[in-house]
Design an enzyme around this catalytic site. Structure first.
Site, PDB file in Angstrom:
ATOM      1  N   MET A   9       0.932  -0.995  -0.080  1.00  0.00           N
ATOM      2  CA  MET A   9       0.109  -0.067   0.034  1.00  0.00           C
ATOM      3  C   MET A   9       0.845   1.266  -0.137  1.00  0.00           C
ATOM      4  O   MET A   9       1.191   1.751   1.231  1.00  0.00           O
ATOM      5  CB  MET A   9      -0.857  -0.031   1.354  1.00  0.00           C
ATOM      6  CG  MET A   9      -2.020  -1.032   1.000  1.00  0.00           C
ATOM      7  SD  MET A   9      -3.127  -1.235   2.519  1.00  0.00           S
ATOM      8  CE  MET A   9      -1.882  -2.303   3.561  1.00  0.00           C
ATOM      9  N   GLN A  69       8.349  -5.497  -4.289  1.00  0.00           N
ATOM     10  CA  GLN A  69       7.583  -4.928  -5.624  1.00  0.00           C
ATOM     11  C   GLN A  69       8.343  -4.134  -6.405  1.00  0.00           C
ATOM     12  O   GLN A  69       8.761  -3.005  -5.989  1.00  0.00           O
ATOM     13  CB  GLN A  69       6.201  -4.469  -5.113  1.00  0.00           C
ATOM     14  CG  GLN A  69       5.158  -4.713  -6.620  1.00  0.00           C
ATOM     15  CD  GLN A  69       3.860  -4.129  -6.183  1.00  0.00           C
ATOM     16  OE1 GLN A  69       3.723  -2.942  -5.895  1.00  0.00           O
ATOM     17  NE2 GLN A  69       2.925  -5.113  -6.208  1.00  0.00           N
ATOM     18  N   CYS A  99      -1.228  -0.566  -9.639  1.00  0.00           N
ATOM     19  CA  CYS A  99      -1.404   0.800  -9.261  1.00  0.00           C
ATOM     20  C   CYS A  99      -2.212   1.777  -9.992  1.00  0.00           C
ATOM     21  O   CYS A  99      -1.981   1.973 -11.095  1.00  0.00           O
ATOM     22  CB  CYS A  99       0.148   1.396  -8.795  1.00  0.00           C
ATOM     23  SG  CYS A  99       0.033   3.014  -8.146  1.00  0.00           S
ATOM     24  N   ASN A 200      -8.048 -10.199  -4.036  1.00  0.00           N
ATOM     25  CA  ASN A 200      -7.618  -8.791  -3.061  1.00  0.00           C
ATOM     26  C   ASN A 200      -8.701  -8.104  -3.426  1.00  0.00           C
ATOM     27  O   ASN A 200      -9.320  -7.780  -4.580  1.00  0.00           O
ATOM     28  CB  ASN A 200      -6.331  -8.435  -3.843  1.00  0.00           C
ATOM     29  CG  ASN A 200      -5.819  -7.037  -3.037  1.00  0.00           C
ATOM     30  OD1 ASN A 200      -5.629  -5.935  -3.629  1.00  0.00           O
ATOM     31  ND2 ASN A 200      -5.934  -6.761  -1.654  1.00  0.00           N
ATOM     32  N   GLU A 202     -11.656  -5.012  -1.119  1.00  0.00           N
ATOM     33  CA  GLU A 202     -13.013  -4.905  -0.504  1.00  0.00           C
ATOM     34  C   GLU A 202     -13.120  -5.911   0.791  1.00  0.00           C
ATOM     35  O   GLU A 202     -14.323  -6.196   0.911  1.00  0.00           O
ATOM     36  CB  GLU A 202     -14.024  -4.681  -1.490  1.00  0.00           C
ATOM     37  CG  GLU A 202     -15.101  -3.829  -0.861  1.00  0.00           C
ATOM     38  CD  GLU A 202     -14.963  -2.445  -0.573  1.00  0.00           C
ATOM     39  OE1 GLU A 202     -15.652  -1.738   0.219  1.00  0.00           O
ATOM     40  OE2 GLU A 202     -13.539  -2.071  -1.122  1.00  0.00           O
ATOM     41  N   GLY A 224      -5.677  -5.776   2.336  1.00  0.00           N
ATOM     42  CA  GLY A 224      -5.169  -4.136   2.217  1.00  0.00           C
ATOM     43  C   GLY A 224      -5.811  -3.154   3.213  1.00  0.00           C
ATOM     44  O   GLY A 224      -5.377  -3.286   4.584  1.00  0.00           O
ATOM     45  N   ARG A 225      -6.493  -2.223   2.664  1.00  0.00           N
ATOM     46  CA  ARG A 225      -7.103  -1.388   3.847  1.00  0.00           C
ATOM     47  C   ARG A 225      -7.780  -1.831   4.886  1.00  0.00           C
ATOM     48  O   ARG A 225      -7.953  -1.198   5.802  1.00  0.00           O
ATOM     49  CB  ARG A 225      -7.649  -0.267   3.026  1.00  0.00           C
ATOM     50  CG  ARG A 225      -6.952   0.638   1.901  1.00  0.00           C
ATOM     51  CD  ARG A 225      -7.929   1.532   1.409  1.00  0.00           C
ATOM     52  NE  ARG A 225      -8.740   0.690   0.482  1.00  0.00           N
ATOM     53  CZ  ARG A 225     -10.178   1.097   0.097  1.00  0.00           C
ATOM     54  NH1 ARG A 225     -10.587   2.159   0.250  1.00  0.00           N
ATOM     55  NH2 ARG A 225     -10.820   0.226  -0.581  1.00  0.00           N
TER      56      ARG A 225
END
EC number: 1.3.1.-
Length: 319
Positions: A9, A69, A99, A200, A202, A224-225
């Site tokens: 992230m 990455q 991205c 990946n 949500e 992630g988030r």
């Protein structure tokens, strides 16, 4: 038990936050923020700055392997930089084809390449040629730029190029981070390829995790988030007992102490406020703390507020 992975992230999960999150636990491995490759061979210090875990056996302090990455569009320089990277013994090498940031997109990086499956294949083939077979080699992609029409073509190109596994974020570039994620399209990609697929996008709760598995057909999930908003999520998914805010608050303190050492005082407050802004989605205590810190402009003022709130046990000693 499925694998649970920490997503890269940019601008959010730096090595300090990666250290805190993996210290709280529940991850099999993760990926650091991207290393931008242009028309040059980057010095070793660039990799070590973006992924300091390279200096500790490519693991966080908690022992979680952290892969590196790369982001770029030139096959030759991507390969040459990968060749240098593997001399640092990374836990793995990943290529960013996802991205959506406007600056990255304008410079033909990340998701900008999803309209060119042939170029994806060329990049991955060139990098595969220099990454030893004992180092995991993956790619992370979105479903497309404006639509999903070439998602399967891109995935097949990456598979043919030689990636060991593929991570698919269930949105297009134009989707940004708006819900919902298109988990059903991840399933279509999964059905088309013969390599392991990781879903990946949500996943904010344990229920989301299970729903994503069911709809995408993927056992393994990259978070992630959702874990920025709830650092205990990986352990909740695993069915472990968790301690709520009382377990998260020490992580906030550890993160702030790291930020105070790493970031100039004028910018330090923004980092902890950014994290609290997502934590308050899950924890009412984080909302209270966020509102307390929000008007405070100085790092010293935040020190005092965190002490008063009982988050910090003592005032930071700066080196």
């Amino acid at each position: 038990m499925p694998r649970i992975l920490l997503a890269p992230m940019e601008g959010l999960a730096d090595n300090l936050l990666r250290g805190v999150l993996t210290g709280i636990g529940g991850y099999d491995w993760g990926i650091c923020e991207f290393v931008r490759v242009s028309n040059s061979l980057l010095p070793v210090k660039t990799y070590e700055r973006i992924c300091p875990e390279l200096l500790t056996d490519s693991k966080t302090a908690a022992g979680t392997p952290m892969r590196v990455q790369l982001l770029g569009s030139d096959p030759h320089f991507m390969a040459e930089n990968a060749r240098r990277l593997v001399t640092l013994n990374p836990a793995g090498v990943d290529i960013n084809f996802g991205c959506p940031a406007p600056t990255v997109f304008r410079h033909r990086g990340g998701s900008a390449l999803l309209g060119e499956p042939e170029l994806l294949h060329e990049i991955v083939s060139a990098v595969r040629a220099v990454v030893p077979v004992d180092i995991p080699f993956t790619a992370k992609m979105r479903l497309g730029i404006e639509d999903t029409s070439r998602a399967v073509d891109c995935a097949l190109a990456l598979q043919a190029g030689g990636v060991d596994e593929l991570i698919v974020h269930g949105r297009t570039k134009v989707d940004g981070y708006r819900p919902p994620a298109r988990w059903e399209w991840i399933d279509k990609v999964r059905a088309a390829v013969n390599i392991p697929l990781i879903a990946n996008g949500e996943v904010w709760t344990a229920e989301d995790f299970r729903n994503c598995q069911q709809v995408s057909g993927c056992a393994d999930i990259m978070l992630g988030r959702g874990v920025i908003a709830d650092p205990l999520l990986p352990r909740k998914v695993r069915g472990e007992e968790t301690g709520g805010w009382a377990e998260v608050a020490p992580g906030v303190a550890a993160y702030w102490l790291g930020v105070r050492q790493k970031v100039v005082p004028d910018h330090a407050g923004g980092r902890v406020k950014q994290w609290l802004a997502l934590l308050r989605r899950t924890y009412p205590e984080a909302e209270v703390l966020y509102q307390t810190l929000r008007p405070i402009k100085t790092a010293e003022g935040i020190d005092a507020a965190l002490l008063a709130a009982g988050v910090l046990q003592e005032r930071p000693v700066l080196q």
